[in-house]
Scaffold this motif. Structure first.
Motif, PDB file in Angstrom:
ATOM      1  N   GLY A  68      13.659  -6.566  19.723  1.00 20.18           N
ATOM      2  CA  GLY A  68      13.249  -5.257  19.215  1.00 20.18           C
ATOM      3  C   GLY A  68      12.928  -5.373  17.730  1.00 20.18           C
ATOM      4  N   GLY A  69      12.565  -4.265  17.094  1.00 18.73           N
ATOM      5  CA  GLY A  69      12.212  -4.294  15.672  1.00 18.73           C
ATOM      6  C   GLY A  69      10.893  -5.009  15.454  1.00 18.73           C
ATOM      7  N   THR A  70      10.676  -5.482  14.230  1.00 17.81           N
ATOM      8  CA  THR A  70       9.461  -6.240  13.932  1.00 17.81           C
ATOM      9  C   THR A  70       9.761  -7.363  12.958  1.00 17.81           C
ATOM     10  OG1 THR A  70       7.385  -6.168  12.668  1.00 17.81           O
ATOM     11  CG2 THR A  70       8.816  -4.237  12.444  1.00 17.81           C
ATOM     12  N   ILE A  71       9.396  -8.588  13.313  1.00 17.71           N
ATOM     13  CA  ILE A  71       9.683  -9.721  12.410  1.00 17.71           C
ATOM     14  C   ILE A  71       8.898  -9.576  11.111  1.00 17.71           C
ATOM     15  CG2 ILE A  71      10.313 -11.408  14.199  1.00 17.71           C
ATOM     16  CD1 ILE A  71       7.399 -12.642  13.531  1.00 17.71           C
ATOM     17  N   LEU A  72       7.817  -8.794  11.125  1.00 16.95           N
ATOM     18  CA  LEU A  72       7.033  -8.615   9.891  1.00 16.95           C
ATOM     19  C   LEU A  72       7.614  -7.525   8.991  1.00 16.95           C
ATOM     20  CD1 LEU A  72       3.349  -8.930  11.228  1.00 16.95           C
ATOM     21  CD2 LEU A  72       4.691 -10.634   9.971  1.00 16.95           C
ATOM     22  N   LYS A  73       8.686  -6.875   9.454  1.00 19.19           N
ATOM     23  CA  LYS A  73       9.272  -5.732   8.719  1.00 19.19           C
ATOM     24  C   LYS A  73       8.251  -4.592   8.649  1.00 19.19           C
ATOM     25  CE  LYS A  73      12.823  -8.245   7.148  1.00 19.19           C
ATOM     26  NZ  LYS A  73      14.216  -7.966   7.102  1.00 19.19           N
ATOM     27  N   THR A  74       8.750  -3.446   8.260  1.00 21.23           N
ATOM     28  CA  THR A  74       7.853  -2.293   8.196  1.00 21.23           C
ATOM     29  C   THR A  74       8.291  -1.361   7.078  1.00 21.23           C
ATOM     30  OG1 THR A  74       6.810  -0.537   9.503  1.00 21.23           O
ATOM     31  CG2 THR A  74       9.135  -0.979   9.964  1.00 21.23           C
ATOM     32  N   ALA A  75       7.443  -0.421   6.750  1.00 24.32           N
ATOM     33  CA  ALA A  75       7.779   0.535   5.685  1.00 24.32           C
ATOM     34  C   ALA A  75       6.895   1.767   5.846  1.00 24.32           C
ATOM     35  CB  ALA A  75       7.524  -0.100   4.323  1.00 24.32           C
ATOM     36  N   ARG A  76       7.348   2.860   5.235  1.00 28.95           N
ATOM     37  CA  ARG A  76       6.470   4.035   5.105  1.00 28.95           C
ATOM     38  C   ARG A  76       6.048   4.028   3.636  1.00 28.95           C
ATOM     39  NH1 ARG A  76       7.080   6.650   9.953  1.00 28.95           N
ATOM     40  NH2 ARG A  76       9.150   6.696  10.888  1.00 28.95           N
ATOM     41  N   CYS A  77       4.779   3.770   3.374  1.00 27.39           N
ATOM     42  CA  CYS A  77       4.334   3.461   2.012  1.00 27.39           C
ATOM     43  C   CYS A  77       3.491   4.583   1.394  1.00 27.39           C
ATOM     44  CB  CYS A  77       3.539   2.157   2.046  1.00 27.39           C
ATOM     45  SG  CYS A  77       2.876   1.682   0.458  1.00 27.39           S
ATOM     46  N   LEU A  78       4.069   5.290   0.425  1.00 29.45           N
ATOM     47  CA  LEU A  78       3.342   6.390  -0.221  1.00 29.45           C
ATOM     48  C   LEU A  78       2.240   5.878  -1.143  1.00 29.45           C
ATOM     49  CD1 LEU A  78       6.302   8.807  -1.066  1.00 29.45           C
ATOM     50  CD2 LEU A  78       4.636   8.972   0.804  1.00 29.45           C
ATOM     51  N   GLU A  79       2.492   4.697  -1.747  1.00 35.87           N
ATOM     52  CA  GLU A  79       1.519   4.151  -2.709  1.00 35.87           C
ATOM     53  C   GLU A  79       0.174   3.853  -2.050  1.00 35.87           C
ATOM     54  OE1 GLU A  79       3.185   0.730  -4.683  1.00 35.87           O
ATOM     55  OE2 GLU A  79       1.467   0.606  -6.046  1.00 35.87           O
ATOM     56  N   PHE A  80       0.186   3.564  -0.767  1.00 40.75           N
ATOM     57  CA  PHE A  80      -1.064   3.238  -0.073  1.00 40.75           C
ATOM     58  C   PHE A  80      -1.956   4.469   0.066  1.00 40.75           C
ATOM     59  CE2 PHE A  80      -3.595   1.784   3.678  1.00 40.75           C
ATOM     60  CZ  PHE A  80      -4.122   0.636   3.103  1.00 40.75           C
ATOM     61  N   LYS A  81      -1.356   5.648  -0.191  1.00 42.38           N
ATOM     62  CA  LYS A  81      -2.163   6.879  -0.114  1.00 42.38           C
ATOM     63  C   LYS A  81      -2.979   7.066  -1.393  1.00 42.38           C
ATOM     64  CE  LYS A  81       0.802   9.279   3.109  1.00 42.38           C
ATOM     65  NZ  LYS A  81       1.816  10.264   3.349  1.00 42.38           N
ATOM     66  N   THR A  82      -2.673   6.280  -2.429  1.00 43.32           N
ATOM     67  CA  THR A  82      -3.398   6.442  -3.695  1.00 43.32           C
ATOM     68  C   THR A  82      -4.593   5.484  -3.747  1.00 43.32           C
ATOM     69  OG1 THR A  82      -2.131   4.745  -4.869  1.00 43.32           O
ATOM     70  CG2 THR A  82      -1.196   6.973  -4.850  1.00 43.32           C
ATOM     71  N   GLU A  83      -5.590   5.838  -4.553  1.00 47.07           N
ATOM     72  CA  GLU A  83      -6.779   4.986  -4.715  1.00 47.07           C
ATOM     73  C   GLU A  83      -6.368   3.636  -5.300  1.00 47.07           C
ATOM     74  OE1 GLU A  83      -9.925   5.956  -3.750  1.00 47.07           O
ATOM     75  OE2 GLU A  83      -8.873   7.712  -2.957  1.00 47.07           O
ATOM     76  N   GLU A  84      -5.448   3.668  -6.291  1.00 49.91           N
ATOM     77  CA  GLU A  84      -5.027   2.430  -6.966  1.00 49.91           C
ATOM     78  C   GLU A  84      -4.327   1.495  -5.971  1.00 49.91           C
ATOM     79  OE1 GLU A  84      -3.747   5.537  -8.097  1.00 49.91           O
ATOM     80  OE2 GLU A  84      -5.611   5.776  -9.205  1.00 49.91           O
ATOM     81  N   GLY A  85      -3.465   2.096  -5.140  1.00 47.77           N
ATOM     82  CA  GLY A  85      -2.734   1.300  -4.144  1.00 47.77           C
ATOM     83  C   GLY A  85      -3.700   0.625  -3.180  1.00 47.77           C
ATOM     84  N   MET A  86      -4.671   1.377  -2.713  1.00 47.21           N
ATOM     85  CA  MET A  86      -5.629   0.815  -1.752  1.00 47.21           C
ATOM     86  C   MET A  86      -6.471  -0.282  -2.405  1.00 47.21           C
ATOM     87  SD  MET A  86      -6.971   3.501   1.029  1.00 47.21           S
ATOM     88  CE  MET A  86      -7.848   4.585  -0.028  1.00 47.21           C
ATOM     89  N   GLU A  87      -6.837  -0.070  -3.663  1.00 49.90           N
ATOM     90  CA  GLU A  87      -7.647  -1.057  -4.385  1.00 49.90           C
ATOM     91  C   GLU A  87      -6.873  -2.383  -4.506  1.00 49.90           C
ATOM     92  OE1 GLU A  87     -10.859  -0.670  -5.530  1.00 49.90           O
ATOM     93  OE2 GLU A  87     -10.693  -2.799  -6.115  1.00 49.90           O
ATOM     94  N   LEU A  88      -5.577  -2.281  -4.886  1.00 48.87           N
ATOM     95  CA  LEU A  88      -4.752  -3.492  -4.998  1.00 48.87           C
ATOM     96  C   LEU A  88      -4.685  -4.214  -3.653  1.00 48.87           C
ATOM     97  CD1 LEU A  88      -1.580  -2.485  -7.078  1.00 48.87           C
ATOM     98  CD2 LEU A  88      -3.156  -4.397  -7.520  1.00 48.87           C
ATOM     99  N   ALA A  89      -4.461  -3.437  -2.601  1.00 50.09           N
ATOM    100  CA  ALA A  89      -4.359  -4.009  -1.256  1.00 50.09           C
ATOM    101  C   ALA A  89      -5.645  -4.754  -0.906  1.00 50.09           C
ATOM    102  CB  ALA A  89      -4.098  -2.898  -0.245  1.00 50.09           C
ATOM    103  N   PHE A  90      -6.779  -4.148  -1.224  1.00 51.66           N
ATOM    104  CA  PHE A  90      -8.057  -4.771  -0.887  1.00 51.66           C
ATOM    105  C   PHE A  90      -8.248  -6.078  -1.669  1.00 51.66           C
ATOM    106  CE2 PHE A  90     -12.684  -5.257  -1.584  1.00 51.66           C
ATOM    107  CZ  PHE A  90     -13.004  -5.594  -0.281  1.00 51.66           C
ATOM    108  N   GLN A  91      -7.882  -6.049  -2.955  1.00 44.99           N
ATOM    109  CA  GLN A  91      -8.050  -7.260  -3.783  1.00 44.99           C
ATOM    110  C   GLN A  91      -7.210  -8.411  -3.228  1.00 44.99           C
ATOM    111  OE1 GLN A  91     -10.397  -7.624  -5.785  1.00 44.99           O
ATOM    112  NE2 GLN A  91     -10.971  -5.457  -5.861  1.00 44.99           N
ATOM    113  N   ASN A  92      -6.000  -8.089  -2.745  1.00 44.40           N
ATOM    114  CA  ASN A  92      -5.129  -9.145  -2.198  1.00 44.40           C
ATOM    115  C   ASN A  92      -5.701  -9.739  -0.911  1.00 44.40           C
ATOM    116  OD1 ASN A  92      -3.259  -9.031  -4.252  1.00 44.40           O
ATOM    117  ND2 ASN A  92      -2.104  -7.361  -3.291  1.00 44.40           N
TER     118      ASN A  92
END
Ligand code: F6P
Length: 328
Positions: A68-92
């Motif tokens: 059960g669960g997830t080996i990749l772990k999980t989270a509820r991420c508020l930062e991903f709702k921001t433009e800056e958060g999404m931009e960082l994610a895309f760059q990575n």
């Protein structure tokens, strides 16, 4: 024309659900089988933002199908709702030449994928993984079947003690705005009544149903309350009922997060495997912004937009009618 995809990442996000590991295994191994470099993102969208991305090979997913669960772990991420958060994610992702993303999660995860995919044009496939079963386009979401089995195992035990003491139990189950867990659990556990977020059930109606039971010699009763019900949780409903109907000694049980854990059922292992396999094949075909889901016994795609907008149509009204008939 088929795109030339070389690198794909997979993540799990939102509430964990049994079957996610079986699904990760299928995604990683189907990618590797097709010559793709596979990556795992740790802690969902949070890991995309903080660059927590690891290479995965076939052995990274050994011996996890039953967990059960997830080996990749999980989270509820508020930062991903921001433009800056999404931009960082895309760059990575760009820094690793990752050109395809598989996201496993529920409606919050899909909402993130919808915005991210549209903004950056990255190819995204969603896999419905949530115990709530609240995405349109898949009859079942990953984890739903296991959660119901967990709930009915608990209710069976409560029924033993309820019946021994002639008690009325109010049992609260998860599902946020979705009554799917409550409804199927009610049928499978033989509950006397079920209260759902999608459906108005007046206290008058519930009380008269319990009164009929008491007058026909029901010695105990079980009422399942979905956590999103308009009259509040199981404690609130029990209190309101008790003020007007105190034929039985009344008790409350909140099943809570135990519904999210445990070894996945065979159904969820197979569903996770099928959907993970299908997600990679869709990416390799050139699909994007699609969810792979189960309809009938076939794996089908639904656009992520549609999966998010139409989930309220899911409640099985014939089952609701049945709970009334079968609990007389
Ligand atoms: O979405 C799955 C779910 O278990 C819901 O049924 C419940 O309302 C919510 O997650 C609880 O979330 P958390 O684990 O973040 O408290």
């Amino acid at each position: 024309m088929k795109p030339n995809i070389k690198n794909i990442a997979v993540l799990t996000s939102g509430g964990d659900a049994p079957g996610m590991n079986a699904c990760i295994r299928a995604v990683v191994r189907t990618g590797i089988y097709n010559g793709i470099n596979m990556f795992g993102v740790l802690q969902g969208y949070q890991g995309l933002i903080s660059n927590n991305i690891i290479p995965m090979d076939a052995r990274s997913v050994s011996n996890i199908i039953h967990l059960g669960g997830t080996i990749l772990k999980t989270a509820r991420c508020l930062e991903f709702k921001t433009e800056e958060g999404m931009e960082l994610a895309f760059q990575n992702l760009k820094a690793r030449d990752i050109d395809g993303l598989v996201v496993i999660g529920g409606d919050g995860t899909f909402t993130g994928a919808q915005r991210f995919g549209k903004k950056f044009g990255i190819r995204v496939i969603g896999i419905p993984g949530t115990i709530d079963n609240d995405l349109y386009g898949s009859d079942f979401t990953l984890g739903y079947d296991t959660a119901i089995n967990t709930v009915i195992e608990a209710i069976d035990k409560i029924r033993d003690t309820a019946d021994s003491h002639d008690r009325l139990f109010f049992i609260e189950v998860m599902g946020r705005d979705s009554g799917c867990i409550a409804l199927r659990s009610a049928i499978a556990s033989g509950a006397e009544a079920v209260l759902l977020p999608e459906k108005e059930t007046s206290l008058d109606e519930l009380i008269s149903q319990l009164e009929v039971g008491a007058s026909t010699k029901k010695s105990s009763s079980i009422v399942i309350v979905s956590e999103g019900h308009k009259d509040g949780g199981a404690y609130d409903v029990a209190k309101k009922v008790k003020e007007r109907f105190n034929h039985y000694d009344t008790k409350v049980t909140i099943l809570g997060h135990l519904q999210r854990g445990g070894s996945p059922s065979s159904f969820d292992r197979i569903l996770g495997s099928r959907l993970g396999f299908a997600a990679i094949n869709e990416l390799l075909k050139g699909s994007t912004m699609q969810m792979v889901g189960l309809r009938g016994n076939d794996v089908k795609t639904t656009s992520i937009d549609e999966a998010l907008t139409r989930h309220t149509f899911k409640l099985e009204s014939d089952l609701l009618e049945m709970t009334k008939v079968l609990s007389i």
